[in-house]
Design a protein around this motif. Structure first.
Motif, PDB file in Angstrom:
ATOM      1  N   ASP A  62      14.068  -1.607   1.236  1.00 12.59           N
ATOM      2  CA  ASP A  62      14.538  -1.363   2.602  1.00 12.59           C
ATOM      3  C   ASP A  62      13.756  -0.251   3.302  1.00 12.59           C
ATOM      4  OD1 ASP A  62      16.382  -3.361   2.485  1.00 12.59           O
ATOM      5  OD2 ASP A  62      18.080  -2.055   1.980  1.00 12.59           O
ATOM      6  N   ARG A  63      13.282   0.739   2.553  1.00  8.71           N
ATOM      7  CA  ARG A  63      12.642   1.892   3.188  1.00  8.71           C
ATOM      8  C   ARG A  63      11.397   1.509   3.968  1.00  8.71           C
ATOM      9  NH1 ARG A  63       9.821   5.835  -1.169  1.00  8.71           N
ATOM     10  NH2 ARG A  63       9.076   6.702   0.806  1.00  8.71           N
ATOM     11  N   TRP A  64      10.774   0.361   3.621  1.00 12.44           N
ATOM     12  CA  TRP A  64       9.567  -0.051   4.336  1.00 12.44           C
ATOM     13  C   TRP A  64       9.834  -1.197   5.327  1.00 12.44           C
ATOM     14  CZ3 TRP A  64       8.284   0.989  -1.082  1.00 12.44           C
ATOM     15  CH2 TRP A  64       7.673   2.236  -1.240  1.00 12.44           C
ATOM     16  N   LYS A  65      11.096  -1.592   5.462  1.00 14.03           N
ATOM     17  CA  LYS A  65      11.466  -2.569   6.499  1.00 14.03           C
ATOM     18  C   LYS A  65      11.788  -1.802   7.775  1.00 14.03           C
ATOM     19  CE  LYS A  65      13.394  -5.960   3.247  1.00 14.03           C
ATOM     20  NZ  LYS A  65      14.631  -6.637   2.787  1.00 14.03           N
ATOM     21  N   ARG A  66      10.787  -1.618   8.613  1.00 18.05           N
ATOM     22  CA  ARG A  66      10.970  -0.714   9.756  1.00 18.05           C
ATOM     23  C   ARG A  66      11.125  -1.445  11.090  1.00 18.05           C
ATOM     24  NH1 ARG A  66       5.900   2.662   7.870  1.00 18.05           N
ATOM     25  NH2 ARG A  66       5.402   0.506   7.329  1.00 18.05           N
ATOM     26  N   LEU A  67      10.684  -2.714  11.169  1.00 20.53           N
ATOM     27  CA  LEU A  67      10.786  -3.463  12.423  1.00 20.53           C
ATOM     28  C   LEU A  67      11.531  -4.769  12.185  1.00 20.53           C
ATOM     29  CD1 LEU A  67       7.134  -3.152  13.860  1.00 20.53           C
ATOM     30  CD2 LEU A  67       9.059  -1.579  14.164  1.00 20.53           C
ATOM     31  N   LEU A 113       1.141  -5.860  12.032  1.00 20.37           N
ATOM     32  CA  LEU A 113       2.515  -5.960  12.495  1.00 20.37           C
ATOM     33  C   LEU A 113       3.450  -6.292  11.327  1.00 20.37           C
ATOM     34  CD1 LEU A 113       4.459  -5.957  14.901  1.00 20.37           C
ATOM     35  CD2 LEU A 113       3.887  -8.368  15.289  1.00 20.37           C
ATOM     36  N   ASP A 114       3.025  -7.207  10.474  1.00 21.31           N
ATOM     37  CA  ASP A 114       3.838  -7.575   9.309  1.00 21.31           C
ATOM     38  C   ASP A 114       3.981  -6.388   8.357  1.00 21.31           C
ATOM     39  OD1 ASP A 114       5.130  -9.627   7.477  1.00 21.31           O
ATOM     40  OD2 ASP A 114       3.472  -8.927   6.214  1.00 21.31           O
ATOM     41  N   PHE A 115       2.911  -5.631   8.184  1.00 25.02           N
ATOM     42  CA  PHE A 115       2.973  -4.436   7.335  1.00 25.02           C
ATOM     43  C   PHE A 115       4.007  -3.450   7.880  1.00 25.02           C
ATOM     44  CE2 PHE A 115       1.589   0.007   7.086  1.00 25.02           C
ATOM     45  CZ  PHE A 115       1.731   0.237   5.732  1.00 25.02           C
ATOM     46  N   CYS A 116       3.983  -3.230   9.204  1.00 22.45           N
ATOM     47  CA  CYS A 116       4.934  -2.295   9.810  1.00 22.45           C
ATOM     48  C   CYS A 116       6.377  -2.813   9.688  1.00 22.45           C
ATOM     49  CB  CYS A 116       4.599  -2.075  11.286  1.00 22.45           C
ATOM     50  SG  CYS A 116       3.058  -1.182  11.558  1.00 22.45           S
ATOM     51  N   ALA A 117       6.533  -4.130   9.698  1.00 19.07           N
ATOM     52  CA  ALA A 117       7.871  -4.717   9.665  1.00 19.07           C
ATOM     53  C   ALA A 117       8.449  -4.780   8.260  1.00 19.07           C
ATOM     54  CB  ALA A 117       7.842  -6.116  10.272  1.00 19.07           C
ATOM     55  N   THR A 118       7.585  -5.042   7.260  1.00 16.53           N
ATOM     56  CA  THR A 118       8.102  -5.313   5.906  1.00 16.53           C
ATOM     57  C   THR A 118       7.482  -4.455   4.813  1.00 16.53           C
ATOM     58  OG1 THR A 118       6.417  -7.002   5.385  1.00 16.53           O
ATOM     59  CG2 THR A 118       8.391  -7.726   6.602  1.00 16.53           C
ATOM     60  N   GLY A 119       6.329  -3.835   5.073  1.00 18.40           N
ATOM     61  CA  GLY A 119       5.620  -3.115   4.023  1.00 18.40           C
ATOM     62  C   GLY A 119       4.617  -3.985   3.292  1.00 18.40           C
ATOM     63  N   GLY A 120       4.636  -5.303   3.576  1.00 18.80           N
ATOM     64  CA  GLY A 120       3.727  -6.211   2.886  1.00 18.80           C
ATOM     65  C   GLY A 120       4.415  -6.915   1.728  1.00 18.80           C
ATOM     66  N   TYR A 121       3.743  -7.920   1.179  1.00 16.48           N
ATOM     67  CA  TYR A 121       4.338  -8.816   0.184  1.00 16.48           C
ATOM     68  C   TYR A 121       4.984  -8.063  -0.988  1.00 16.48           C
ATOM     69  CZ  TYR A 121       4.618 -12.045  -3.745  1.00 16.48           C
ATOM     70  OH  TYR A 121       5.054 -12.764  -4.828  1.00 16.48           O
ATOM     71  N   ALA A 122       4.253  -7.113  -1.578  1.00 18.86           N
ATOM     72  CA  ALA A 122       4.746  -6.469  -2.795  1.00 18.86           C
ATOM     73  C   ALA A 122       5.864  -5.468  -2.509  1.00 18.86           C
ATOM     74  CB  ALA A 122       3.601  -5.764  -3.516  1.00 18.86           C
ATOM     75  N   LEU A 123       6.049  -5.076  -1.264  1.00 25.85           N
ATOM     76  CA  LEU A 123       7.016  -4.028  -0.944  1.00 25.85           C
ATOM     77  C   LEU A 123       8.171  -4.532  -0.084  1.00 25.85           C
ATOM     78  CD1 LEU A 123       4.491  -1.153  -0.057  1.00 25.85           C
ATOM     79  CD2 LEU A 123       5.592  -1.599  -2.256  1.00 25.85           C
ATOM     80  N   LEU A 181       3.035   4.442   5.575  1.00 24.05           N
ATOM     81  CA  LEU A 181       3.600   4.022   4.295  1.00 24.05           C
ATOM     82  C   LEU A 181       4.128   5.234   3.525  1.00 24.05           C
ATOM     83  CD1 LEU A 181       3.923   1.407   2.574  1.00 24.05           C
ATOM     84  CD2 LEU A 181       1.832   2.078   1.378  1.00 24.05           C
ATOM     85  N   ILE A 182       3.411   6.358   3.651  1.00 19.67           N
ATOM     86  CA  ILE A 182       3.816   7.610   3.015  1.00 19.67           C
ATOM     87  C   ILE A 182       4.102   8.618   4.118  1.00 19.67           C
ATOM     88  CG2 ILE A 182       3.065   9.516   1.541  1.00 19.67           C
ATOM     89  CD1 ILE A 182       1.191   7.493   0.166  1.00 19.67           C
ATOM     90  N   GLN A 183       5.213   9.312   4.022  1.00 21.65           N
ATOM     91  CA  GLN A 183       5.580  10.318   5.022  1.00 21.65           C
ATOM     92  C   GLN A 183       5.466  11.704   4.404  1.00 21.65           C
ATOM     93  OE1 GLN A 183       9.476   9.041   6.341  1.00 21.65           O
ATOM     94  NE2 GLN A 183       8.607   7.763   7.947  1.00 21.65           N
ATOM     95  N   ARG A 184       4.524  12.498   4.941  1.00 22.44           N
ATOM     96  CA  ARG A 184       4.348  13.871   4.449  1.00 22.44           C
ATOM     97  C   ARG A 184       5.387  14.811   5.043  1.00 22.44           C
ATOM     98  NH1 ARG A 184      -0.421  15.659   2.343  1.00 22.44           N
ATOM     99  NH2 ARG A 184       0.832  17.495   1.911  1.00 22.44           N
ATOM    100  N   ASN A 185       5.718  14.613   6.318  1.00 23.43           N
ATOM    101  CA  ASN A 185       6.663  15.493   6.990  1.00 23.43           C
ATOM    102  C   ASN A 185       8.025  14.820   7.050  1.00 23.43           C
ATOM    103  OD1 ASN A 185       4.679  17.487   7.639  1.00 23.43           O
ATOM    104  ND2 ASN A 185       3.914  16.081   9.188  1.00 23.43           N
ATOM    105  N   LEU A 186       9.016  15.469   6.478  1.00 21.18           N
ATOM    106  CA  LEU A 186      10.358  14.944   6.441  1.00 21.18           C
ATOM    107  C   LEU A 186      11.306  15.928   7.125  1.00 21.18           C
ATOM    108  CD1 LEU A 186      10.294  13.772   2.710  1.00 21.18           C
ATOM    109  CD2 LEU A 186      10.013  12.341   4.735  1.00 21.18           C
TER     110      LEU A 186
END
Length: 799
Positions: free
Chosen positions: A441-446, A427-437, A686-691
């Motif tokens: 803003d692009r990985w702050k999704r929740l 859940l934290d990964f989805c919300a922030t991307g994790g500590y290093a990321l 974390l990586i989006q192939r389809n844009l």
């Protein structure tokens, strides 16, 4: 449940009756979950649908009643055609539609607003449906979900994604009933555990298995070659079998082998029998053309791969031929079931070994199939990259409570032991991307507001939906005729990069000439002025299963082999005379000189991926011991290493602790990790192939994923994605579990045989493709020796 009279009349008009297992499904229609195991051709799909058809027969249900999920789009389309027959002929007021990646956007939009009574779909399309805000309205009346070929889904992340989607549906529809259908299950209890909505158990129903299949090995006049996988020697015998039968499916383990075999078969087809080819890299229109021709009975044979493994019902198929060792008994049984797809009609199949060692493998597979000894590895815990994607999908549908979602996820068998800490990490990964990321803003999704989790930017839902799924396609380019628009199929980007103008290759069974790259397509013309290269279709490169490998090892301990052809039996006897045959509880190591190099062959019988990993670990250990290895090659049963110095004592090379340390060092900086990271990071979002603008090219995705991997490895080595990457690498590409299994069963027992020439079992290894060079001290020493010799030849040695 009793069938309405119109059903009995319809059955009677065809001289049919309800099979016992179909009646069992009717009698247990209200069970929370059922798993039906019935033979191919036994009417298991109709058994899954009979309760639905009976419940809908009076026209009293509005909206969606039953979801059907299959692993293949083609299977969903086939089931729709099959269902339409009884519905139309009985005049039932039931709408049936399919929804896959091939469905038009207009139809998809209409299905959400006005869903049919029965919707046929795939795991990816179902996950997408659950991501919409109006999902509760669409699924409001859902009563039943039927998962066909559930064994095929249970083995992959697609199955994990499906079961997570089912947990969401179950929360919206508490009385939802689950039905699983399969013909080949090695561990029914495990499949039932995955299907159940925990803690409710899943009941297992068994149909009469019917007669055993008629299976044998095809005897050819020409002996199989020592190595290779194209089985060209068997072309005349295979063609003769095609002539003797109505319709034959000719299965291959890889797409490239299928293309080559089809090409050779067509060249030998002097009577112009109608023959087609079908695999996942061909254009959809071409695949559908072949499928339609099969349904009409216009083809005598079709060369195919796993794209036709599952339950498509072509009743005229009366023979299945498996080219190459099947590697997995369960897959073999699944493919055999395509022949004589009728109740209580024995399937007929022939196995064709592509080389000499595969003769032994094929006999072992035949014995296992006759003994009903299916194989399969136990499934591990639910993959957390799939869970991360599920959390994002759930957020697309609207705000959610973390406690509620955690409880939902825990009802899924693979995630039943998930801890709250593991869930919160995702859940934290989805919300922030994790500590290093978390600074980006692009990985702050929740975001958390008033106790509920929301999408930080509602516009992100579009990007998340565009990237739903767990199938990681290799980077592929469309192949088009010059000046045309219709694609012939696809080839790997790496293969296309090796082509120069004028090169020819096979696609769809025909030879085409490479003219150049135009935008993101490979342009070709129809010219066959030189022998073709074979496109490197990724497909699936199967490794021989543990159970099948153990059967082969047990065969080696027999005094004689009357079940083998004379040439193969003589080969094994010769191996026993000059060296020895491998044993299950010992590692056989053979050392011999060849072409002025010291060669060592390690027989581990651990499967191709594990033997290749073993080659990397052994050569690293040999480098440390000063043995100067130069390269290695691996098969399912052995790893052959060559170098400058002979191995005198191989036992220390297999020290478990030293090997594990070497493995950890190697894995940390290896390309395998980056490749695995890229796949898991794409699934996790974390990586989006389809844009919205365009799909990222393979090189763009690789470049961005490599930067991310290096950044996390340097600044956040405990990042969730790196934990997932290691878990996936160990389980998948490097198959370290098979190496550990080998080390455990052999317990340090090594037999070392030193010889003056290659042995019968090692000789084919010298012909194997896929040699991997080692750029270490040995290569440097070789270069220095070569340079010194050149200087001596030029009279410059003293300068």
């Amino acid at each position: 449940m009793n069938l309405p009279p119109v059903f009995h009349d319809w059955f009677a008009a065809r001289g049919w009756s309800v099979h016992p297992h179909q009646q069992d499904m009717l009698d247990r229609a209200d069970a929370p979950s059922l798993l039906l195991i019935a033979p191919t051709g036994g009417g298991k799909t109709l058994a899954g649908f009979l309760p639905t058809l009976a419940e809908l027969a009076d026209g009293g249900h509005d909206g969606l009643h039953t979801l059907y999920v299959s692993p293949l789009k083609a299977l969903a389309a086939n089931i729709k055609r099959n269902l339409r027959t009884p519905i139309d002929e009985m005049g039932l007021p039931i709408r049936v539609e399919d929804r896959t990646g091939d469905t038009t956007a207009t139809a998809k939009k209409r299905q959400r607003a006005d869903p049919p009574h029965i919707l046929l779909t795939t795991p990816e399309s179902l996950a997408l449906l659950t991501s919409y805000e109006d999902a509760p309205r669409m699924f409001a009346g859902l009563q039943r979900i039927v998962v066909d070929e559930i064994h095929a889904l249970a083995e992959s992340k697609r199955g994990d994604q499906l079961m997570l989607a089912l947990s969401r549906l179950q929360a919206m529809c508490p009385n939802l009933r689950r039905v699983g259908l399969s013909a080949t299950v090695e561990d029914p209890a495990a499949i039932a555990h995955g299907l159940a909505c925990h803690p409710d158990p899943c009941e297992i129903l068994y149909a009469d298995p019917g007669p055993d299949p008629d299976i044998a090995m095809l005897v050819t006049q020409e002996r199989p070659p020592w190595s290779g996988g194209n089985a060209r020697h068997a072309i005349p015998a295979v063609l003769e079998q095609v002539k003797q039968h109505k319709t034959t499916l000719i299965f291959h383990n890889t797409r490239a082998q299928a293309e080559l075999f089809f090409h050779n078969l067509w060249l030998a087809n002097d009577t112009d029998l109608p023959i087609g080819i079908h695999h996942g890299s061909l254009d959809r229109a071409q695949r559908e053309k072949v499928e339609s021709a099969m349904e009409r009975g216009d083809l005598r044979a079709i060369v195919c791969t796993g794209s036709l493994d599952l339950g498509i019902d072509w009743g005229d198929v009366d023979l299945v031929i498996q080219i190459g060792a099947p590697k997995n008994v369960k897959r073999l049984i699944q493919r055999i079931g395509r022949a004589n797809h009728r109740y209580n009609a024995p399937s007929k199949a022939l196995l064709v070994p592509a080389n000499r060692f595969e003769v032994v493998e094929c006999v072992a597979a035949l014995e296992a199939a006759r003994a009903h000894d299916l194989d399969g590895d136990p499934k591990g815990a639910g993959p957390r990259d799939v869970l991360c994607q599920h959390i994002l999908i759930r957020a697309c549908a609207g705000p959610f409570d973390a406690d509620d979602l955690f409880a939902e996820v825990r009802t899924v068998g693979a995630f039943a032991s998930l801890t709250r800490a593991e869930f919160d990490d995702c859940l934290d990964f989805c919300a922030t991307g994790g500590y290093a990321l978390r600074a980006y803003d692009r990985w702050k999704r929740l975001l958390l507001r008033d106790g509920l989790w929301y999408l930080r930017d509602p516009r992100a839902a579009r990007d998340i939906r565009m990237n739903i799924g767990t199938i990681q396609d290799a980077d592929r380019l469309k192949v088009r005729l010059k000046g045309g628009f219709k694609p012939l199929g696809e080839v790997e980007e790496a293969f296309a990069a090796q082509l120069t103008k004028g090169d020819t290759f096979l696609i769809g069974g025909e030879i085409v000439r490479y003219e150049g790259l135009r935008e993101v397509s490979v342009e070709v013309t129809r010219r066959a002025d030189k022998p073709p290269k074979i496109a490197t279709f990724m497909g699936t490169k199967f490794a021989t299963s543990t159970q099948l490998s153990q059967r082969v090892l047990r065969m080696f301990q027999q005094d004689d082999w009357p079940q083998l052809p004379g040439h193969t039996s003589d080969w094994l006897h010769m191996q026993r005379r000059v060296s020895k045959l491998p044993e299950a509880d010992r590692i056989l190591v053979e050392s011999f000189p060849h072409n002025d190099r010291a060669h060592t062959c390690f027989y581990g019988f651990a499967g191709r991926n594990a033997q290749q990993t073993l080659g990397l670990l052994l050569t690293k250990r040999m480098e440390e011991e000063g043995l100067d290895p130069l390269g290695f090659v691996a098969t399912d049963y052995a790893t052959l290493v060559w170098g400058l110095n002979p191995v005198t004592d191989p036992a220390p090379l297999f020290d478990r602790d030293a090997m594990l340390d070497g493995f950890n060092d190697w894995l940390g900086g290896n390309a395998v990790m980056k490749r695995t990271f890229r796949a898991s990071a794409t699934i996790a979002g974390l990586i989006q192939r389809n844009l919205p603008q365009a799909r990222k090219s393979g090189r763009q995705a690789t470049f961005s994923s490599d930067i991310l991997y290096d950044t996390l490895a340097k600044y956040d080595p405990d990042h969730l994605m790196l934990q997932i990457t290691r878990e996936e690498a160990l389980r998948g590409l490097v198959d370290f579990g098979r190496i550990e299994e080998m080390l455990t069963r052999t317990a340090g027992r090594v037999d070392h045989v030193t010889l003056n020439r290659p042995t019968p079992l090692a000789a084919p290894m010298l012909l194997e493709m896929g040699r991997i060079p080692i750029k270490g001290a040995g290569a440097e020493r070789l270069m220095e020796d070569t340079a010194a010799q050149l200087m001596r030849d030029a009279g410059l040695a003293d300068l």
